[in-house]
Design a protein around this motif. Structure first.
Motif, PDB file in Angstrom:
ATOM      1  N   THR A 122     -62.813  67.027  33.266  1.00  0.00           N
ATOM      2  CA  THR A 122     -61.939  67.280  32.171  1.00  0.00           C
ATOM      3  C   THR A 122     -61.148  66.003  30.905  1.00  0.00           C
ATOM      4  OG1 THR A 122     -60.242  68.100  31.522  1.00  0.00           O
ATOM      5  CG2 THR A 122     -61.485  69.997  31.640  1.00  0.00           C
ATOM      6  N   GLY A 123     -60.761  65.413  32.699  1.00  0.00           N
ATOM      7  CA  GLY A 123     -60.085  64.425  31.936  1.00  0.00           C
ATOM      8  C   GLY A 123     -58.766  64.135  31.294  1.00  0.00           C
ATOM      9  N   LEU A 124     -58.377  65.826  31.032  1.00  0.00           N
ATOM     10  CA  LEU A 124     -57.698  66.228  30.028  1.00  0.00           C
ATOM     11  C   LEU A 124     -56.536  67.394  30.598  1.00  0.00           C
ATOM     12  CD1 LEU A 124     -59.602  65.926  27.102  1.00  0.00           C
ATOM     13  CD2 LEU A 124     -58.293  64.739  26.842  1.00  0.00           C
ATOM     14  N   PRO A 125     -55.278  67.095  30.087  1.00  0.00           N
ATOM     15  CA  PRO A 125     -54.900  68.250  30.705  1.00  0.00           C
ATOM     16  C   PRO A 125     -54.665  69.572  30.692  1.00  0.00           C
ATOM     17  CG  PRO A 125     -53.634  66.879  28.761  1.00  0.00           C
ATOM     18  CD  PRO A 125     -54.879  66.208  28.785  1.00  0.00           C
ATOM     19  N   PHE A 126     -54.428  70.744  31.492  1.00  0.00           N
ATOM     20  CA  PHE A 126     -55.455  71.746  32.272  1.00  0.00           C
ATOM     21  C   PHE A 126     -55.101  72.777  31.422  1.00  0.00           C
ATOM     22  CE2 PHE A 126     -50.516  71.583  33.772  1.00  0.00           C
ATOM     23  CZ  PHE A 126     -49.715  72.880  32.812  1.00  0.00           C
ATOM     24  N   ASN A 127     -55.103  72.459  30.767  1.00  0.00           N
ATOM     25  CA  ASN A 127     -54.725  73.591  28.665  1.00  0.00           C
ATOM     26  C   ASN A 127     -54.937  72.422  27.465  1.00  0.00           C
ATOM     27  OD1 ASN A 127     -52.054  72.031  28.691  1.00  0.00           O
ATOM     28  ND2 ASN A 127     -51.019  74.157  28.481  1.00  0.00           N
ATOM     29  N   SER A 128     -56.109  71.829  27.858  1.00  0.00           N
ATOM     30  CA  SER A 128     -56.360  71.239  26.659  1.00  0.00           C
ATOM     31  C   SER A 128     -57.702  72.188  26.055  1.00  0.00           C
ATOM     32  CB  SER A 128     -56.947  70.025  27.280  1.00  0.00           C
ATOM     33  OG  SER A 128     -57.755  68.948  26.273  1.00  0.00           O
ATOM     34  N   VAL A 129     -57.094  71.992  24.429  1.00  0.00           N
ATOM     35  CA  VAL A 129     -58.584  72.058  23.470  1.00  0.00           C
ATOM     36  C   VAL A 129     -59.176  71.471  23.223  1.00  0.00           C
ATOM     37  CG1 VAL A 129     -58.084  72.975  20.979  1.00  0.00           C
ATOM     38  CG2 VAL A 129     -56.494  73.909  22.523  1.00  0.00           C
ATOM     39  N   MET A 130     -58.989  70.181  23.527  1.00  0.00           N
ATOM     40  CA  MET A 130     -59.813  69.143  23.236  1.00  0.00           C
ATOM     41  C   MET A 130     -61.259  69.451  23.785  1.00  0.00           C
ATOM     42  SD  MET A 130     -58.871  64.884  22.472  1.00  0.00           S
ATOM     43  CE  MET A 130     -57.848  65.486  21.138  1.00  0.00           C
ATOM     44  N   ALA A 131     -61.031  69.109  25.202  1.00  0.00           N
ATOM     45  CA  ALA A 131     -61.449  69.424  25.732  1.00  0.00           C
ATOM     46  C   ALA A 131     -62.711  70.204  25.409  1.00  0.00           C
ATOM     47  CB  ALA A 131     -61.133  69.833  27.658  1.00  0.00           C
ATOM     48  N   ASN A 152     -57.229  75.825  32.937  1.00  0.00           N
ATOM     49  CA  ASN A 152     -57.205  77.491  32.039  1.00  0.00           C
ATOM     50  C   ASN A 152     -58.563  77.383  31.344  1.00  0.00           C
ATOM     51  OD1 ASN A 152     -54.165  76.278  33.061  1.00  0.00           O
ATOM     52  ND2 ASN A 152     -53.097  76.740  30.957  1.00  0.00           N
ATOM     53  N   ALA A 153     -59.283  77.341  30.629  1.00  0.00           N
ATOM     54  CA  ALA A 153     -60.372  78.076  29.515  1.00  0.00           C
ATOM     55  C   ALA A 153     -61.284  78.271  30.682  1.00  0.00           C
ATOM     56  CB  ALA A 153     -61.084  76.532  28.837  1.00  0.00           C
ATOM     57  N   GLY A 154     -61.672  77.486  32.242  1.00  0.00           N
ATOM     58  CA  GLY A 154     -62.243  77.976  32.777  1.00  0.00           C
ATOM     59  C   GLY A 154     -61.820  78.873  33.577  1.00  0.00           C
ATOM     60  N   ALA A 209     -45.871  85.970  29.991  1.00  0.00           N
ATOM     61  CA  ALA A 209     -47.249  87.004  29.045  1.00  0.00           C
ATOM     62  C   ALA A 209     -45.993  86.687  27.546  1.00  0.00           C
ATOM     63  CB  ALA A 209     -47.139  88.231  28.552  1.00  0.00           C
ATOM     64  N   ALA A 210     -44.816  86.422  27.349  1.00  0.00           N
ATOM     65  CA  ALA A 210     -44.253  86.951  26.035  1.00  0.00           C
ATOM     66  C   ALA A 210     -44.789  84.819  25.865  1.00  0.00           C
ATOM     67  CB  ALA A 210     -42.769  86.909  26.712  1.00  0.00           C
ATOM     68  N   THR A 211     -44.764  83.635  26.126  1.00  0.00           N
ATOM     69  CA  THR A 211     -45.554  82.625  26.079  1.00  0.00           C
ATOM     70  C   THR A 211     -46.887  82.260  26.422  1.00  0.00           C
ATOM     71  OG1 THR A 211     -44.381  82.392  28.137  1.00  0.00           O
ATOM     72  CG2 THR A 211     -42.913  82.203  26.707  1.00  0.00           C
ATOM     73  N   ASN A 212     -47.146  83.137  26.885  1.00  0.00           N
ATOM     74  CA  ASN A 212     -48.755  82.376  26.430  1.00  0.00           C
ATOM     75  C   ASN A 212     -49.963  82.176  25.186  1.00  0.00           C
ATOM     76  OD1 ASN A 212     -49.249  84.852  26.630  1.00  0.00           O
ATOM     77  ND2 ASN A 212     -50.175  85.043  28.021  1.00  0.00           N
ATOM     78  N   SER A 213     -49.264  81.827  23.991  1.00  0.00           N
ATOM     79  CA  SER A 213     -50.012  82.003  22.836  1.00  0.00           C
ATOM     80  C   SER A 213     -50.931  81.177  22.769  1.00  0.00           C
ATOM     81  CB  SER A 213     -49.149  82.410  21.838  1.00  0.00           C
ATOM     82  OG  SER A 213     -48.390  80.823  21.813  1.00  0.00           O
ATOM     83  N   HIS A 214     -50.682  79.598  23.675  1.00  0.00           N
ATOM     84  CA  HIS A 214     -51.723  78.586  23.943  1.00  0.00           C
ATOM     85  C   HIS A 214     -52.736  78.828  24.614  1.00  0.00           C
ATOM     86  CE1 HIS A 214     -52.333  74.025  23.763  1.00  0.00           C
ATOM     87  NE2 HIS A 214     -53.282  74.572  24.283  1.00  0.00           N
ATOM     88  N   ASN A 215     -52.773  79.753  25.393  1.00  0.00           N
ATOM     89  CA  ASN A 215     -54.415  79.805  26.499  1.00  0.00           C
ATOM     90  C   ASN A 215     -54.365  81.368  25.781  1.00  0.00           C
ATOM     91  OD1 ASN A 215     -53.458  78.644  28.347  1.00  0.00           O
ATOM     92  ND2 ASN A 215     -52.152  80.269  29.409  1.00  0.00           N
ATOM     93  N   LYS A 216     -53.297  82.044  25.110  1.00  0.00           N
ATOM     94  CA  LYS A 216     -54.166  83.415  24.247  1.00  0.00           C
ATOM     95  C   LYS A 216     -55.624  82.228  23.240  1.00  0.00           C
ATOM     96  CE  LYS A 216     -50.917  86.948  23.957  1.00  0.00           C
ATOM     97  NZ  LYS A 216     -50.331  87.115  23.709  1.00  0.00           N
TER      98      LYS A 216
END
Ligand SMILES: NC(=O)CC[C@H](N)C(=O)O
Length: 313
Positions: A98-107, A121-123, A166-173
């Protein structure tokens, strides 16, 4: 498969040298966005090598349990390819950096929700969503059993890490729901994110990780248990993907300096595989800004140089 087993005496000596060379590096910091990971003693450092014929060589804190985190993505990729095939993975998840961080929304936004790689993360969540199962419990059991087969014994979740993550993964959600909106997630977003979070919280030691990797090095057969775990036809795809995205924005650097398929996790683990020969694992919690173990990368560079392991030679 053809094996070209390395001189284990030499390997053992090099492992020890790599450990003492990389140990003096105190730079980097534990992952802190997952509170439980910030509490792991930062100075731990283990290295392990497992050859494709099952010789185990260890040095340092190689039996200290840590969270597998993103290294799990490799093994879920393997299990899901086994279930749905390599073409389906390529079509639905992709195989590009992706060329972007592992939890990039922009990607994701840049590619209409296609994650591009099972190792971000998305994949990884898309990958989990593709695993066929009657319900969430069955899916989780398939993942845990699969990883345990790779390791050669029953693995378990680190409850403190899972609860913390699980208490802090809102970005992944958020990522899971965004993919769902694009039609690129193939199961319920919250359930998928929860299973992904759990798989990241599985406890492994450096030795477990090297055994898991040696199963990939040994044509899909765990060299310790002798059991065939994954169809060898999938291995080249896994190695290719580890090379392209295994260390995120440092994957090119790793290919350039180490020359092996690798995968990092924010728990401080790092895996590198020499197909047909061996797997190397490192555990040291201090990470660089990309999220890769500082000492782990240093040790892998040392070992690859000393033993001439780069696949590009
Ligand atoms: N790079 C990593 O190891 C990230 C894994 C972590 N569980 C996350 O989702 O953020």
């Amino acid at each position: 498969m053809q094996k070209n087993i390395i001189d284990t005496k030499k390997l053992e000596a090099v492992l020890k040298q790599a450990h003492s060379t990389a140990e003096s590096d105190q730079s980097g910091a534990n992952a802190s966005y997952i509170p439980a990971l910030a509490k792991v003693p930062s100075n731990l450092f283990g290295l392990t090598a497992v050859t494709a014929d099952g010789t185990v060589l260890e040095t340092g804190d190689s039996s200290y349990p840590f969270a597998i985190e993103s290294i799990s993505k490799v093994f879920s990729m393997a299990l899901v390819m086994e279930a749905v095939g390599a073409q389906e993975m390529l079509k639905k998840v992709g195989a590009d950096p992706t060329g972007l961080p592992f939890n990039s929304v922009m990607a994701l936004e840049l590619h209409r929700g296609k994650p591009l790689s099972p190792l971000v993360n998305a994949g990884a969540m898309a990958t989990v969503s593709l695993l066929p199962a009657a319900n969430a419990d069955e899916k989780w059991q398939k993942i845990l059993d699969g990883y345990s087969q790779f390791a050669g014994h029953s693995l378990e979740v680190m409850d403190a890490v899972y609860t913390s993550e699980a208490a802090t993964n809102s970005h992944n959600k958020g990522i899971a729901w965004l993919m769902s909106s694009y039609g690129t997630l193939y199961d319920d977003p919250d359930t998928t994110c929860d299973i992904y979070t759990k798989q990241c919280s599985i406890a492994i030691t450096c030795k477990d990780l090297a055994v898991m990797g040696s199963t990939l090095a040994n044509g899909g057969v765990n060299p310790i248990t002798g059991k065939a775990i994954i169809n060898p036809e999938f291995l080249p795809h896994i190695f290719a993907e580890m090379t392209m995205e295994g260390l995120y924005g440092a994957s090119g650097d790793f290919a350039y300096t180490v020359g092996l398929p690798g995968k990092s996790g924010v728990g401080g683990g790092l895996l590198a595989v020499v197909p047909g020969q061996l797997a190397l694992s490192a555990f040291s919690p201090r990470l660089d800004p990309i999220g890769n173990s500082v000492r782990g990368q240093k040790a892998m560079r040392f070992i690859s140089d000393a033993l001439d392991l780069s696949l590009y030679r």
